[in-house]
Structures are given as C-alpha cells and as structure tokens.
Design a protein around this motif. Structure first.
Motif, short mmCIF file in Angstrom:
data_model
loop_
_atom_site.label_atom_id
_atom_site.label_comp_id
_atom_site.label_asym_id
_atom_site.label_seq_id
_atom_site.Cartn_x
_atom_site.Cartn_y
_atom_site.Cartn_z
N TRP A 108 0.70 -1.17 0.11
CA TRP A 108 -0.04 0.06 0.08
C TRP A 108 0.89 1.26 -0.13
O TRP A 108 1.66 1.29 0.78
N GLY A 109 0.69 2.22 -1.13
CA GLY A 109 1.53 3.39 -1.09
C GLY A 109 1.29 4.06 0.14
O GLY A 109 0.46 4.28 0.68
N ALA A 110 2.48 4.68 0.63
CA ALA A 110 2.49 5.57 1.78
C ALA A 110 1.50 6.70 1.56
O ALA A 110 1.41 7.33 0.72
N HIS A 125 -2.25 -5.05 1.98
CA HIS A 125 -1.49 -4.11 3.03
C HIS A 125 -2.57 -3.08 2.94
O HIS A 125 -2.70 -2.53 1.95
N THR A 159 -2.43 0.93 5.19
CA THR A 159 -1.89 1.57 6.54
C THR A 159 -3.13 2.69 6.85
O THR A 159 -4.14 2.62 6.14
N LEU A 163 -2.81 -6.98 5.78
CA LEU A 163 -1.78 -6.76 6.54
C LEU A 163 -1.86 -5.19 7.40
O LEU A 163 -1.94 -4.33 6.64
N ALA A 164 -2.28 -5.20 8.54
CA ALA A 164 -2.64 -3.80 9.08
C ALA A 164 -1.34 -3.14 9.65
O ALA A 164 -0.90 -3.62 10.58
N LEU A 165 -1.00 -1.89 8.96
CA LEU A 165 0.16 -1.11 9.40
C LEU A 165 -0.28 0.01 9.56
O LEU A 165 -1.31 0.99 9.27
N ARG A 166 0.71 1.05 10.25
CA ARG A 166 0.41 2.47 10.54
C ARG A 166 0.92 2.90 9.16
O ARG A 166 0.19 4.13 8.80
N ALA A 178 3.23 -5.99 11.26
CA ALA A 178 4.35 -6.01 10.83
C ALA A 178 5.23 -6.08 12.24
O ALA A 178 4.85 -5.61 13.27
N GLY A 179 6.39 -6.77 12.21
CA GLY A 179 7.43 -6.99 13.24
C GLY A 179 8.59 -6.44 12.65
O GLY A 179 9.10 -6.63 11.72
N TYR A 180 9.42 -6.12 13.70
CA TYR A 180 10.93 -5.46 13.42
C TYR A 180 11.93 -6.20 14.18
O TYR A 180 12.18 -5.89 15.02
N CYS A 234 12.73 -0.42 14.40
CA CYS A 234 11.85 0.38 13.43
C CYS A 234 11.94 1.57 13.73
O CYS A 234 12.08 2.25 15.01
N HIS A 251 10.13 -2.53 20.96
CA HIS A 251 9.13 -2.85 20.06
C HIS A 251 8.11 -3.98 20.37
O HIS A 251 6.95 -3.90 20.04
N TYR A 275 4.80 -3.60 21.95
CA TYR A 275 3.86 -2.95 20.85
C TYR A 275 3.33 -4.01 19.93
O TYR A 275 2.10 -4.02 19.58
C1 FAD Z 1 5.99 -6.67 6.40
C2 FAD Z 1 6.00 -5.05 6.34
C3 FAD Z 1 5.06 -4.56 5.42
C4 FAD Z 1 5.02 -3.28 5.23
N1 FAD Z 1 4.36 -2.71 4.37
C5 FAD Z 1 4.08 -1.44 4.11
C6 FAD Z 1 3.31 -0.85 3.37
O1 FAD Z 1 2.57 -1.65 2.33
N2 FAD Z 1 3.09 0.37 2.93
C7 FAD Z 1 3.58 1.48 3.86
O2 FAD Z 1 3.50 2.57 3.92
N3 FAD Z 1 4.39 0.91 4.86
C8 FAD Z 1 4.72 -0.59 4.98
N4 FAD Z 1 5.38 -1.11 6.05
C9 FAD Z 1 6.31 0.00 6.78
C10 FAD Z 1 5.51 0.51 7.90
O3 FAD Z 1 4.53 0.93 7.80
C11 FAD Z 1 6.52 1.19 8.61
O4 FAD Z 1 7.35 0.69 9.15
C12 FAD Z 1 5.77 2.08 9.96
O5 FAD Z 1 6.46 3.13 10.46
C13 FAD Z 1 5.41 1.28 11.05
O6 FAD Z 1 4.31 0.58 10.95
P1 FAD Z 1 3.77 -0.29 11.86
O7 FAD Z 1 2.38 -0.94 11.22
O8 FAD Z 1 4.46 -1.45 12.50
O9 FAD Z 1 3.22 0.51 12.91
P2 FAD Z 1 2.92 0.54 14.61
O10 FAD Z 1 2.90 -1.02 14.99
O11 FAD Z 1 1.66 1.25 14.83
O12 FAD Z 1 4.09 1.20 15.04
C14 FAD Z 1 4.55 2.57 14.90
C15 FAD Z 1 5.61 2.86 15.83
O13 FAD Z 1 4.89 3.35 16.89
C16 FAD Z 1 5.57 2.56 17.88
N5 FAD Z 1 4.46 2.28 18.80
C17 FAD Z 1 3.26 1.49 18.72
N6 FAD Z 1 2.53 1.18 19.45
C18 FAD Z 1 2.83 2.46 20.57
C19 FAD Z 1 2.18 2.58 21.63
N7 FAD Z 1 1.07 2.14 22.29
N8 FAD Z 1 3.03 3.70 22.21
C20 FAD Z 1 4.05 4.17 21.79
N9 FAD Z 1 4.69 4.12 20.63
C21 FAD Z 1 4.27 2.88 19.98
C22 FAD Z 1 6.11 1.57 17.35
O14 FAD Z 1 7.26 0.67 17.93
C23 FAD Z 1 6.61 2.02 16.26
O15 FAD Z 1 7.85 2.86 16.27
C24 FAD Z 1 5.82 -2.37 6.12
C25 FAD Z 1 6.39 -2.78 6.95
C26 FAD Z 1 6.69 -4.24 7.13
C27 FAD Z 1 7.58 -4.86 8.19
#
Ligand code: FAD
Length: 919
Positions: free
Chosen positions: A53-55, A81, A83, A108-111, A152-154, A158, A167, A170
C-alpha cells in the motif's frame, strides 16, 4: 481462506510454505507484465501473495485493483497491505470494502511509512488512527472475523528506535488487538531473527501466531546494499566478503546471493522457528525462483500438486466463487475474460455453474475482454498476413511454439497439446485453423503431470475436443462426415449467429472432463453446451474483428482478417467415445482451404514422449501409471541421446574445423570418437527404452525411433541459449567430416538462428490528483405561495338610477273606486285629533363587491402573488315601488276645514296602523 488456516494445514502435513510480496508498478505496461508474472509465479506454489500500500494511500486504487485481479482472475490467495495514517478514514473504509468484495480475506494492518515529502512520521490532523493497533481494532469492529489480520514486526528495530526489544510490547499489543500473524521486516542474520522470535514468544505472543521472516533475494550488489541499509538490517560479514569482490558481475552476484539467501532460509527452517518464508520479490521472479529451487521446496515442474490444481482449470478466489466447480471449455485459453464476464453471477455459492440455460454472460465491453496489446505490438506478434496461406502459417507457428500467442489464446501452447501437436499442425497447414483442443484421456492418474488434477489417488478422464475455424466452403462436407458418426456431437456457428448442430435443443451440458476420486462423487468440471457456446461465439468474433483493426483501414490484412471473421464458421467437436483418441482428426481427411499448403517439418525434438507416439498410433492414453514411467524413461533416454549427439556433434565440428589446418588423421580420430560417443548414447537410450514395461513397448519403440531420427540429421536445440544451433547427427556428420577433410573445406553445418525479440514497452501512467468541481443544480419546484396583503383600490362609478316598478296600480284603482263613491255632502262632525308616528323609512343600499383576483405564479423561486382588488362601487339608487297596501278607511275626528288644510300642509290627520292589514 485465512492465511493462518492455510499455513496451519500445510505445516501440519510437514510442508514448508512461502509467499511473495509485490508492489503496484508505475506504468500500465508494468502492471500488465506484473500480472503475467504473477500468473506464472502461481506455478511456483506460493501459499499467498501480498500487495503493498503506497504511503499515505498513493496508488491505493492500484493496490485494490491488483488484489482483485490476483484473487479473482489468477486464483491467488491475496493479502492486502493497508496503512491507516495520513489518509482520510473514507479511504480506509473504501479499501476494506473493495477487498471484501474482491473475495480477499487477509489484511496486513500497518501504520504506514511517512509520505515521501515528510522526513518522519507525524499523525496528520483529522486522521482517525495513530497506531496500527487502532486500525486492527477498527477492522475487527467492522468486519468481525472476516479478515485474518497480519501485523508488521521488526527484528532489528523500526523508525529511529533501533532497539528491537523496545518494540516487542507494541507488537504484543497488536496481537492482543486481533492480529493473527506477524510478517517481519527483512533480515539476513539468522541468529538475530531466531533470538527475536524467542523474545516475542517470551513476551506472550502465542505459538499459534506465525512469526514469518522477511527474505529479500539478491538481484544486484547495489540494490542489495541499499535495501539492507534502508531497513537497517545487519548483513553478516561473510556475505559482504563473498559479494564485494564480484559486485560488478550481476550474474555472479545473483548466483552467490542465491546460495547465501538459501542458506539463511534453510537454517531458519531447520531451527523450527518458522515453516514459512516471506519473499520480497521486488516484482521479479528469477532470483526468488533460484532460492526456492536451491531449497527444493517449490513443486517440480513435472510434479502434480493437488493444492495448486484441484480442478483442470485455475479456480477463481473472487467473491463467492470459491465453490465454483464447473466451467465451459471454450474459455480455456482466456481465463481472465471468463472471470470478467461471469463476475456478476450469483450461482457459484451453490457450488455448481447453475442453470446453464439462463447464464447472464457479461458484456463484451468489460475491461479485460478485448484484445491485449497495442496494434503495433500485435502486428509484430502476428505479422501482416495478406493471404489465407499466411494466416495458416501464423497458426502453424503457434502450434509449433514459435508464436507466443494468438488473438484467442493468450498464452503459448500448453504441454497438454503435445500429444495432438502434429495433428494440429497438419490441420492448420491446410488452412483449418484450430482454436482449442484436448486429447481423449481414459483414466490417467490424478497425479499425472500433464493431465492430472484433483486429490491424490484418483483417475481423470477426458473426451477428445476440437474447436476449429472453418472456411464456409468446407463446412458442408465436414457436417456430412460428422453426422455420419454417432459418437460425434458438434456445434457450428458463424458471425451472424447461424447455428448448426446435431445436439437436441433440450440437451443439457455435455461433460468433457471428469474425475473419480476416493470417497467423493464424480466431479465433472468442464462442459460443452449451447448457451455458453453462443456467448463464446460473440467473444470469438469480437476478437477476430479486433484483430482486423490492428491493420490500417485500407490494407489487405484488414480486409482479409475481417472477411475471415465475418464469414468463416467456428465449429466445436466432441468425440463422446473417450476411449478413441483418434476419432476427430480423420473427419478432416482431404479437406483443405483452396490454395493453402504450409510446408512443415514433422516434429521430432522435445516431443519424444510416450503420449505423442501412442496417440498418433491410435492407442488411447490409458493406464498412465505405466505410461508415465515409460514417458519419463523415454524422455530421459531422448534427453541423454540428444545431449550426447550435441557433444559429439560439437566435437566433430571442432575437429573438422581444425582439420583444414591439421591432418585427415585428426579428423578421422575425431570422427571415430564421435561415433563412439553416439553409439554409447544410443545404447543408453536403448537400455532406457528397453527397461520400459512390455505393455508400452510401442511407445518406447516409437520413442527410440524418434531418437534414432534425431541421430539422422534432425535439428535439436541447445538448452538455455537464445540462439538455437542445429545438432547435426553424429553418424552423418562423421561422414561429412571425412569428405570435408578431403576437400579441405569446413563441414557444412546448419545454423538455425532463433531470433527472440523482446520488447519492453513503457507507458507512463501519471497519477494526477485532479480536483474538479462539478456543479449540478437540481430544480425543485416549490409551491411556496406568498399572498401579499390585498391591495384595495376604491373607485366610485357613476350612480345608476334604477326604477323598480312593482305596483300594479290595483290599490290605487281600488281607492279611486272608493273615492268615486264620495261626493260632496256636508256632515259636520267634531274633528277628532290623532297623531301617528310613521315608520322610519330606511333607504337600502346593496353593494355587491366583485373581487377579481389576478395571481401571477412565478415558477422560479418563491411564488409571490400580489393580489390587487379594484373595488368599483357602482352606486345604485334604487327606488322600489312596493305593492301598495289598502289600509281601509278610517273615520277621523271631525276637524275644521282650516285645520284640515293646515294638516294637509304637513300634519297627519289619520291614524294609520301599518301593521294592521287593510280590510
Ligand atoms: C512486512 C511489512 C510490510 C510493510 N508494508 C508497508 C506498506 O505496504 N506501506 C507502507 O506505507 N508501509 C509499509 N511498511 C512499513 C510500516 O508502515 C512502517 O514501518 C511504519 O513506520 C510502522 O508501521 P507499523 O504498522 O509497524 O506501526 P505500529 O505498530 O503502529 O508502530 C509504529 C511505531 O509506533 C511505535 N508504537 C506502537 N504502539 C505504540 C504505543 N502504544 N505507544 C508508543 N509507541 C508505540 C512502534 O514501536 C513503532 O515505532 C511495512 C513494514 C513491514 C515490516
């Protein structure tokens, strides 16, 4: 199906699984190429694919579109994916809705990454979600358990936070919110990944939540380093040591990279940490395939995987289509258009194709149904035929594997046609243009590499089928022959819909493939029947006319193709005797389009398998357990022989080339060596063929004969090369070498050059965000009437004087008569004085007011009525002469004359009571 369920099933059987990530390409041609690639990579056997999914939602429409196409047209289990930040919630709702309707069950639910123009992530104003866990909760609330939700896991941190441990809580929150599997950021260090997984489990992420490693195959040294740096993943030292020295040789980098990545994957699988590998393919196939091959986890090309081929055709996983299990055969080479044209059917949930007499095939205008490729591209592909002979040559080229597609067949001819190939080439060389076919199969094992489908330990069957485009002059003869054979059923139709058939109008579908499996009902997945054939006819001729339009208006090619499309007949033929593999082709014996005669070579290379020989010999494809082994042995023998011939040929060539400089002795020795090699290869081939079971002796003999053919001068190809050389037969070349040596002329060799032309077509697809306001005014007539205060205008008309004469004079006459009785007499009496008050006479004015109201109704806006009334007063002075009453005679009190006179001057002398009627 949910990814977790699919993985659990495979892992319970001890089968490792893998998945491929793709991203939306930037050009339209890139998208089409990617679809083709995804289609091919389906054969690698991924458990699922996922689309990024595009940012900020860039290109999100394309992500949704790709999910839909992958899911429904290519039957790939797809994970979208999604976001949740920097995007309006409506976009999230729209994407979830589209995924749902596409039959997708995995998100795949992402930020989300920060958009390119922003350095780091900040929650935009007005966005509903801050973290991925918020999105997970939202999806759960809205869709319950419909979606399996990945997170997503890191393993190596991350964002700016490089401490992976920080992480983990979270990550756990995301699982607690409803996440069911974890896709990890790419890593190359086994220990780091394994250690991280351990910590995740210790933090409470349950074992039934798969934690899947991200694997990035290595394409080039630069891209490998760039990606590793961008994702902050550690590259083991020995990797760099091996790759750095060869960094400028891409092929070598890929080869070494394949070994390193495969080693990483193997260690992970062996550690028991995971049984699934997630490949970041970067939309490329080769390097992923290399790793899978190295790991030996992908299904071999010659094996049958019941998961990949549960039916003879690719199942769609589109909305409500998972239970679809019957299809007409006509779209076998155009699966996308079949899915597109039937996407609105609601009959699949019943598991059957439904009542075939009322199918609502979608319109021909829908996306994906027309001819693929630009006109220029298609002209390159199919040439510019100006005669029927040239059209026949094109079709022969396709049947021989030299042309990669035809307007009605999007992919190269499949291996299933191998057993019919020579027959098909024969027909096409006579201008009988074949469109679709399948051989008869009488009980092949369901695991058969070519014909097999469905669960293990079953048997599959097929009726021979042929679809052919026929010149109208040939049709009567063909029909006559078909009518003579009871086991043949056919339909023939032309562009204008004229249908000829020997199938009765109430005849239902005719099953042309079926399978018998342990513990199951007989499955009949492919049929021929009238209504769908007529729907196919529309599409068929539509494509033919589209092909004609690839050529300019006034060209001969345009005229010719249009004429063919408008006048030739599309005929489908089923031989219902499925044990007779040769029932259809003899129908065409001696038939030929006038003047068409394409010269063809008999097929010898690559077709040396048992099936070709046996079907051409008239034996049905039965008892294939044995047949398959024979085929394998024969293939193997043939391959070896061909290899030996090539080696020997090459050596001979080499020897002969040097013979001009060296002595004849050298050439002789080379020749002898070549002979030796060839005869040893021959012996090996004979051994292999000889070890085949007696039952299939004819096959093996035929194969051997073909192999011998190969040694007597037929062209064979060198594998993997873009240029194909003739591998001249060993014996013959040896003889030629001798002659050449005598004459000191280099031996004649044939150089067949296959020029593969590949064109990469780029088209920029500019994604513009165009804001255009569209105004539309809806006219809503409102009956809003404002009646303003009536304006009264008063006018005084001239008084009209009217005289109403109601008195008929009767009373006066009566009085006169009475008076006549009075004559002079004098009787003096005393005057009696009376006084009477006469009734007040009221002048009555009746005023009639005529109100004429003029009420203008204005249709625009509010209706304002200004009412004005002109009051015209017509003064009428009406003197009503009422009927006279005779009140009789009353004797008054005597008065003096003087008094009387005086009274006459104004005083009443008689008492008159008006209420008392006159006597
Ligand atoms: C397999 C994979 C696929 C991806 N695909 C895409 C894609 O298609 N499009 C795109 O735009 N990006 C994609 N990404 C990148 C991802 O969106 C970014 O890495 C983004 O910065 C983090 O997303 P997340 O879903 O992990 O967010 P979250 O899990 O919400 O985490 C975001 C940040 O906030 C922190 N955090 C989480 N919860 C809390 C809390 N309660 N309090 C304080 N801090 C917290 C986390 O540690 C992290 O630093 C992908 C990453 C992976 C690993």
């Amino acid at each position: 199906m949910h990814i977790t369920k699919k993985l659990a099933q495979a892992h319970a059987e001890g089968r490792p699984t893998y998945s491929f990530e793709y991203f939306p390409p930037k050009t339209a041609q890139g998208v089409q190429n990617l679809y083709d690639r995804m289609d091919r990579m389906h054969g690698f056997g991924p458990a699922f694919i996922d689309v990024t999914w595009g940012a900020g939602g860039r290109m999100s429409h394309l992500t949704c579109e790709m999910v839909k196409v992958a899911q429904s047209a290519y039957g790939l289990e797809t994970c979208m994916h999604l976001t949740c930040t920097d995007m309006a919630q409506s976009k999230i709702d729209g994407a979830l809705d589209e995924a749902y309707k596409a039959g997708c069950t995995n998100i795949l639910a992402l930020r989300g990454d920060p958009p390119r123009e922003k350095e780091k992530w900040e929650q935009s104003e007005g966005t509903a979600f801050r973290y991925a866990k918020d999105l997970i909760k939202y999806i759960k609330e809205k869709y319950g358990n419909h979606f399996d939700i990945g997170v997503a896991g890191y393993p190596e941190g991350c964002d700016a936070e490089t401490d992976a441990d920080a992480h983990i809580p979270y990550l756990k929150e995301k699982i607690d919110a409803g996440g069911t599997f974890v896709l990890a950021q790419m890593s190359y260090d086994v220990d780091i990944f394994i250690d991280w997984v351990k910590k995740c489990r210790q933090a409470g992420i349950p074992e039934n939540v798969p934690i899947i490693p991200g694997v990035m195959p290595i394409q080039t040294y630069d891209s490998f380093l760039r990606r590793a740096k961008w994702t902050q993943c550690r590259v083991p030292k020995h990797w760099l040591e091996q790759l750095e020295p060869i960094k400028n040789d891409d092929a070598q980098v890929r080869e070494v990279g394949k070994d390193l990545v495969a080693e990483f994957c193997r260690k992970l699988l062996d550690s028991g940490t995971t049984m699934h590998l997630h490949f970041y393919t970067m939309n490329l196939a080769a390097s992923t395939r290399m790793v899978l091959d190295e790991l030996s986890v992908a299904p071999a090309a010659d094996s049958h995987n019941p998961d990949l081929k549960p039916l003879p055709w690719r199942q769609s996983l589109g909305f409500n289509r998972r239970d679809e299990n019957v299809r007409p055969i006509f779209w076998r080479n155009r699966k996308q258009s079949y899915v597109a044209r039937t996407q609105d059917w609601d009959e699949f949930p019943n598991g059957r194709w439904g009542d075939s007499r009322s199918p609502a095939f979608g319109s021909l205008d829908a996306y994906g149904i027309g001819l693929k490729g630009t006109n220029e591209h298609n002209r390159k592909l199919w040439g510019e035929p100006k005669t029927a002979q040239q059209v026949a040559e094109l079709f022969v080229g396709y049947m021989s594997g030299k042309v990669e597609s035809l307007p009605w067949s999007e992919a190269p001819i499949s291996s299933e046609a191998d057993s019919l190939r020579q027959d098909l080439i024969d027909l096409n060389s006579r201008g009988l243009l074949t469109i679709n076919s399948q051989p008869a199969v009488d009980g092949a094992k369901s695991s058969h590499t070519t014909y097999g489908w469905g669960p293990k330990n079953g048997y599959v069957y097929q009726k021979a089928y042929l679809e052919v485009l026929i010149h109208p002059a040939i049709l009567p003869k063909l029909i006559e022959r078909m009518e003579e054979k009871e086991e043949i059923t056919y339909y023939a139709v032309n562009h204008s819909g004229e249908l000829k058939t020997n199938v009765s109008s109430d005849g239902g579908p005719n099953a042309v493939t079926w399978g018998v499996f342990p513990g199951k009902e007989i499955v009949q997945p492919t049929i021929v029947e009238t209504v769908s054939f007529l729907a196919w006819r529309d599409e068929f001729y539509h494509l033919g006319l589209e092909w004609s339009k690839c050529y300019d208006e006034a060209t001969e090619s345009r005229r010719l193709i249009r004429e063919i499309a408008e006048s030739w007949y599309l005929v489908n033929i089923v031989d219902n005797d499925y044990r007779d593999s040769r029932g259809i082709f003899p129908l065409f014996d001696g038939l030929r389009v006038d003047g068409v005669d394409v010269k063809t070579k008999p097929i010898t290379n690559g077709d040396a398998n048992g099936f070709v020989a046996r079907t051409r010999d008239g034996t049905s494809i039965a008892d294939t357990e044995t047949g398959q082994n024979i085929a394998k042995n024969a293939d193997h023998a043939s391959e070896k022989l061909s290899e030996a011939a090539n080696t020997a040929g090459a050596k001979v060539k080499e020897a002969a080339n040097t013979a001009s400089d060296k002595t004849k002795e050298v050439a002789d020795s080379a020749s002898a060596k070549a002979k030796e090699t060839a005869s040893s290869a021959n012996a090996k081939a004979n051994d292999a063929a000889g070890s085949a079971k007696a039952k299939a002796n004819d096959t093996a003999d035929s194969t051997k004969a073909k192999a011998n053919d190969a040694t007597s001068g037929t062209t064979t190809s060198t594998s993997g090369s873009t240029t194909e050389h003739s591998a001249t037969s060993v014996d013959k070349v040896t003889e030629e070498t001798e002659t050449v040596a005598d004459q000191t002329v280099a031996p004649a060799v044939e150089h067949d050059t296959i020029k593969r032309e590949h064109e990469t077509r780029d088209r920029d697809v500019v994604e513009k965000e165009i804001h255009k306001d569209h105004y539309h005014t809806t006219i809503q007539p409102l009956k809003d009437t404002e009646v303003q205060a009536t304006e009264h205008e008063f006018e005084q008309a001239p008084t009209e004087y009217r005289s109403v004469e109601k008195d008929d004079g009767a009373a006066e006459a009566k009085v006169a008569k009475k008076l006549a009785g009075f004559h002079d007499s004098v009787k003096e009496e005393e005057t009696k004085e009376t006084h009477a008050q006469d009734e007040t006479v009221v002048g009555e004015h009746v005023h009639h007011h005529l109100h004429e109201i003029i009420q203008p109704v204005i249709e625009k806006g509010k209706e304002v009525i200004q009412r004005s009334v002109t009051h015209v007063t017509h003064p009428i002075k009406e003197t009503v002469h009422e009927k006279s009453d005779d009140h009789g005679v009353t004797k008054a009190k005597p008065i003096s004359v003087e008094e009387f006179k005086h009274r006459l001057d104004g005083e009443a002398a008689t008492e008159v009571n008006p209420d008392k009627p006159a006597p």
